[in-house]
Design a protein around this motif. Sequence first.
Motif, PDB file in Angstrom:
ATOM      1  N   HIS A   1       0.817  -1.206   0.000  1.00  0.00           N
ATOM      2  CA  HIS A   1       0.000   0.000   0.000  1.00  0.00           C
ATOM      3  C   HIS A   1       0.859   1.268   0.000  1.00  0.00           C
TER       4      HIS A   1
ATOM      5  N   TYR B   1      -7.819   5.113  -0.540  1.00  0.00           N
ATOM      6  CA  TYR B   1      -8.758   4.094  -0.049  1.00  0.00           C
ATOM      7  C   TYR B   1      -8.628   3.821   1.433  1.00  0.00           C
ATOM      8  N   PHE B   2      -7.727   4.540   2.117  1.00  0.00           N
ATOM      9  CA  PHE B   2      -7.562   4.298   3.549  1.00  0.00           C
ATOM     10  C   PHE B   2      -8.528   5.142   4.370  1.00  0.00           C
ATOM     11  N   ASP B   3      -9.461   4.512   4.979  1.00  0.00           N
ATOM     12  CA  ASP B   3     -10.245   5.066   6.090  1.00  0.00           C
ATOM     13  C   ASP B   3     -10.726   6.512   5.887  1.00  0.00           C
TER      14      ASP B   3
END
Lengths: 765, 765
Positions: free
Chosen positions: A417, A470-472
């Motif tokens: 990531h 796409y993280f949180d």
Amino acid sequence: MNNNLRILCYVVLFSAGCAVRNGSNAGPEDYTAFVNPFVGTKNMGHTYPGATLPFGMVQVSPQTGIQPFYTSDGTYNKKTYQYCSGYQYCDSTIYGFVHTVFSGTGHSDLGDILIMPVMKNGSGEEPEKLLPAVFSHENEQAEPGYYRVFLEPDGITAECTATERTGFHCFTFQDSGSARINLDLTYNIYNFPGKNVWTFIRVENDSLITGYRQTTGWARTRYVYFAIEFSKRIASYGHHKLNPLPYNGFYRKFNESQDFPEMAGKEILAYFDFKVRQGEKIQVKCALSPTSTAGALKNLRKEVPAWDFESVRNAAKDRWNSELSKIAVKTVQQDEKETFYTALYHTMLSPVLYEDVDGLYRGLDQNNHRSEGFTNYTVFSLWDTYRALHPLFTIVHPQRNRDMVQSMLAHYKQSVHGMLPIWSHYANENWCMIGYHAVSVIADAAVKDMGGIDVQAALEACVSTSTKPYFDGLDSYMKYGYVPDDKSGSSVSKTLEYAYNDWCIAQIARKAGNKDVFSRYMERSQSYTAVFDSAAGFMRPRLSNGRWRRPFDPMDTHGQGFIEGNAWNYGLYVPHNIPHMITMMGGKERFSRRLDSLFSMHIDEQYIEKNEDITRDGIIGTYVHGNEPGHHIPYLYLWSDKPWKTGERVRMIMDRMYSNTPDGLCGNDDAGQMSAWYVFSALGFYPVCPGSDRYALGSPMVTNAEIFLSNGNKFTVKAVNQSKQAVYVRRVVLNSRPLDRDYITHSDIMQGGELRFYLSAEPAE
Amino acid sequence: MNNNLRILCYVVLFSAGCAVRNGSNAGPEDYTAFVNPFVGTKNMGHTYPGATLPFGMVQVSPQTGIQPFYTSDGTYNKKTYQYCSGYQYCDSTIYGFVHTVFSGTGHSDLGDILIMPVMKNGSGEEPEKLLPAVFSHENEQAEPGYYRVFLEPDGITAECTATERTGFHCFTFQDSGSARINLDLTYNIYNFPGKNVWTFIRVENDSLITGYRQTTGWARTRYVYFAIEFSKRIASYGHHKLNPLPYNGFYRKFNESQDFPEMAGKEILAYFDFKVRQGEKIQVKCALSPTSTAGALKNLRKEVPAWDFESVRNAAKDRWNSELSKIAVKTVQQDEKETFYTALYHTMLSPVLYEDVDGLYRGLDQNNHRSEGFTNYTVFSLWDTYRALHPLFTIVHPQRNRDMVQSMLAHYKQSVHGMLPIWSHYANENWCMIGYHAVSVIADAAVKDMGGIDVQAALEACVSTSTKPYFDGLDSYMKYGYVPDDKSGSSVSKTLEYAYNDWCIAQIARKAGNKDVFSRYMERSQSYTAVFDSAAGFMRPRLSNGRWRRPFDPMDTHGQGFIEGNAWNYGLYVPHNIPHMITMMGGKERFSRRLDSLFSMHIDEQYIEKNEDITRDGIIGTYVHGNEPGHHIPYLYLWSDKPWKTGERVRMIMDRMYSNTPDGLCGNDDAGQMSAWYVFSALGFYPVCPGSDRYALGSPMVTNAEIFLSNGNKFTVKAVNQSKQAVYVRRVVLNSRPLDRDYITHSDIMQGGELRFYLSAEPAE
């Protein structure tokens, strides 16, 4: 055998046992004597009493009670949460001794490689339904690096100690007969059907076995390799597969269950049998490795070449004492000293070393890597530990903290990531909690000039982490300037922490001389303002259309824009710009009243029940000390019109929320953060905003503290007029000069000197 | 689209495709033109038509039909056995292209890392129920190192070639649209629920993915790592978990199914989407590794640095040609030449290379090792291949054979049992079949002075292997001097093979100068006498009380003391003392009559049905050529009163049991043994007793053969008066001197020279 006789036998046995100490360690003070590893093992501290070294890879610890399961129908057993480290003080049975446990975490896992000695005519008769042994705390002893318990009814004294990568057991058998040592690879903390992915054992020769276990769960793809050596020849051995293989091929040629040196499958329960004489001891070494069974064997041979339990135990004690003695404190009462050193002990149980003796470790990409120029660590519970634990390391363990930062950067390089760790978990990312707080640890180290960190590379890692769409909710955060509650849950908590994290990145950018990134992230660091509703006077969830989400209950937690907190206590999280937050909230005077309300208002039971991580024990008003988001709050009075109240609050919290007894923690120790709060506060200062070089001044609990720094300097704290009532700071003198500020800097500490608090039972006001 | 149009499109497409050859390879003869990789793909040959290099680690091969399963209720699907390599010529659908298959084995496994191109508006619509593509043999082409097929109805030409560790695909899309390349990690040859243990994928960047798969089954603990690179940027991607994880932890934060670069679980089906223009090609490289994804990537970068499919295909062809041209033969008919070179091709498909480009490989102990001083191989189907395949290697591939012996010795060192391989299977021992025939390969190499082998260490390994009490009746064998049938099944087969194996060990002991071991094992090598019933005139199962087991049916197989054979055909296995066996059986005259009976008697259908490994195609009388235990039998006439019958038999077998068509193998190729029998027999000699330096003389099929030896010498075979009828050898001349013996020695061959057979349609008698 009646109980008296049993106890008598035990005493006789014990005095002849491996446990007899040689009475050395005369000379320098033995700080391990002030550590009580049972602190936090009752209720929700989630600590463990077993044997380990400071930041050691192996934790040998007893597993008590009948373990609760995450059942096959998906029902969550609420008791699971109590067993994060597998030990509960209220239990009276022990299932065995594992070699990995977390200390104080808010989620459970591990519990690898369970070993349990039994007598075959006792509880070893039916190995497929292993019976736990009965024990009592009277026959139990724990000290740093050593644990001992007497196991009834089989009459076995189990002792253990540890080196960094090896657990060392000594089992003394009260009676002669057929002894069995079970090796249970089916046991897991937070077990559920399918958690075990694969297990593998080889009986290499008549006293050595190797193997590994692969599990899924909180860490999705986790391997633990081991090498186990017995001091006595195995007479016979075997195993049971609790979950048979779907296909057994040409292994059908063999009777695999008995004396067949190779075992593999999903759920293996192996056993090793020995004939023992009355009072005989069998010693067992169990080394772990993150890379391979060859690595585990290498670790075993290097760390514990001999069969000398006592010397390993003494070495463990010495290692602990040398770490604990970095801070020499005096207190008014003995119990306070015990609470202090136990807290200090708890700050050294994680992160943990995660590499073989030759530096080989398993990376996040599941490849083996060699730690070039650093030592690799794992178990970064960063949402907890960036607050006070890593800042404590910058003072007490600067080299380790550098290594941890480098471990985080290695994690970043191995991350598909392109992200720094959120929660680094044995070559896995478990994504637990919110924010990207590795940037805080890095900023703190950079600002404090810890050295050994490539600031440019670190900045690149931080920028990459903080822009992962796409993280949180990060995509929305970047688009709207806050996390809209209709786009991502816990939106206020995330916005506040991202804002703080971004300020941290700006500090690194300043260090790196990157003005562009600095100004971009300073701007992002203002995003907390976007979730402040001046009409309500609270941080509150906002929607992507710019409107406030309704209804709004500032007492409510989950699903109301916060996680493990509410608008009252979590909404005060702007550590990087407290003055502005206070201005937004109506100024200093209103702010101190707000804090007063927080510490005195009633919180309804319904709000507590929603959070398994928050217990009544850890609450003062609506201030929740048992969890992290409010740990800076007692210090916020310093910025209000009533700065003296900080002393009152922190001393009350130290007094009410910590003790030297098994229930001495009011909530999860959270990988050392709760204890780090105590250590700092007891010394009289606290890192309210990691990433700055300042420590806010509180009110020390100690009468005297000497911090022996790795640069050879010594920083001394003295509390004049110290007493239980003298919680108010009247005057502070640094190096004989009155201090005209309510903080000290990192360099004040590192250059050595003396910080003198003049305390009083009455505030200065 | 009607079929004519489709074929037209295909022709257009194909002529523009990657497959266009540049017409090079003028000059030396192109032996690859005589190889038909489809030979053995129909019925029970178990070979595959896909692309690989000689002894290459990667085998890229199409998987046809709907794969039969070992079902969840434990029912064995009889069709499973047909799909040992996943391809059956009678099928008309292709499921995809895998990167590992066995060639001709008698049990199925592998089928790793299945890749399949589809059009999303075609069969790619429902990725959870992947539809196979239709194909026809008209649109299919296979040659050494290259395979091509046109996939209907999606209109995709799939080509593949290979380097040693990397499969290289070229997909040409007939139509523009949305193309999808599926990566199916759930596919297995010999699939059953629970075969997949774990799978793991990382999308490293916009065109590179890495990962691994862990399976159980015939190989209990098997890992295959991969790195896959696409020539075009991935537009989007995703995956389905066919078997969801029991716990998903904080991964619940993400939408993992779409564009999330990390995938892990038991059953992963991933897909990668691309927009394609009409006629566009997408190339895909897939490198494997036994050690790690880092290893796979290293292999990929080193072996296939560019996107030049044609040059890799040409290099593959050149590699094949250089191996095939080690034996240059002339035959009476073209089809015989094709049969010969296809057989020679099949002798180079296993064992396979099993190490990364830097020599790192996974060992039997599941640790990674570096091959110091040798190249590591796996897939040792030794019960088959010790007979003729390894002896062939001693002539044609002496260096590889040395490496294979060293691989076996490394296996021994890593074996927790202290045993040489029985069936070495990708860092696993699958224990398939009987005997410990690695000792034969080692003895053969030692006796032939192959060099590079530590004979003392090899002897130690052989003694350790042959004395493992819990292995397949060895304890009883050592106690009773034979394997009693009431102690262990297939008792006669085991006794005969142990006796031969022990003779092999004695030969190694002689080489090592160890008289003690020599005499002990020479004595053990006599144990075949203990299972010979002179009254019945047969080898037959004996009980531990010394009595013969009753009833006794010399035609019966399983459960009658034999495995995959009976007293008639398996009972002639005393290769190390044929004269004594013949004496026991009543002398030379009776023996030739016995052989005549064997080749002419009727075998009842019931005996064939019991053996899935034996088919009617491979049987002459009760002689079973389609399986190994009788492969030496046609040569036994040499020791009888009618030695000329050997020529008659071997020529008949070559003629009837081998051809250049898809059904050209009469049974499993058995990892090359069936083909090695053909290569030797076609050249006119055969290693009846590996471990001796002698090759028995048969009757050559070739008219002329030149064997170009690695020492620079050339050994020529000439057949004077060759014709289909001229099967009888009238005279043999070696280097212009009449040969007064019916064998040649290894040194006769290795020093070069000419062996001339004078053939006739009439026997000498």
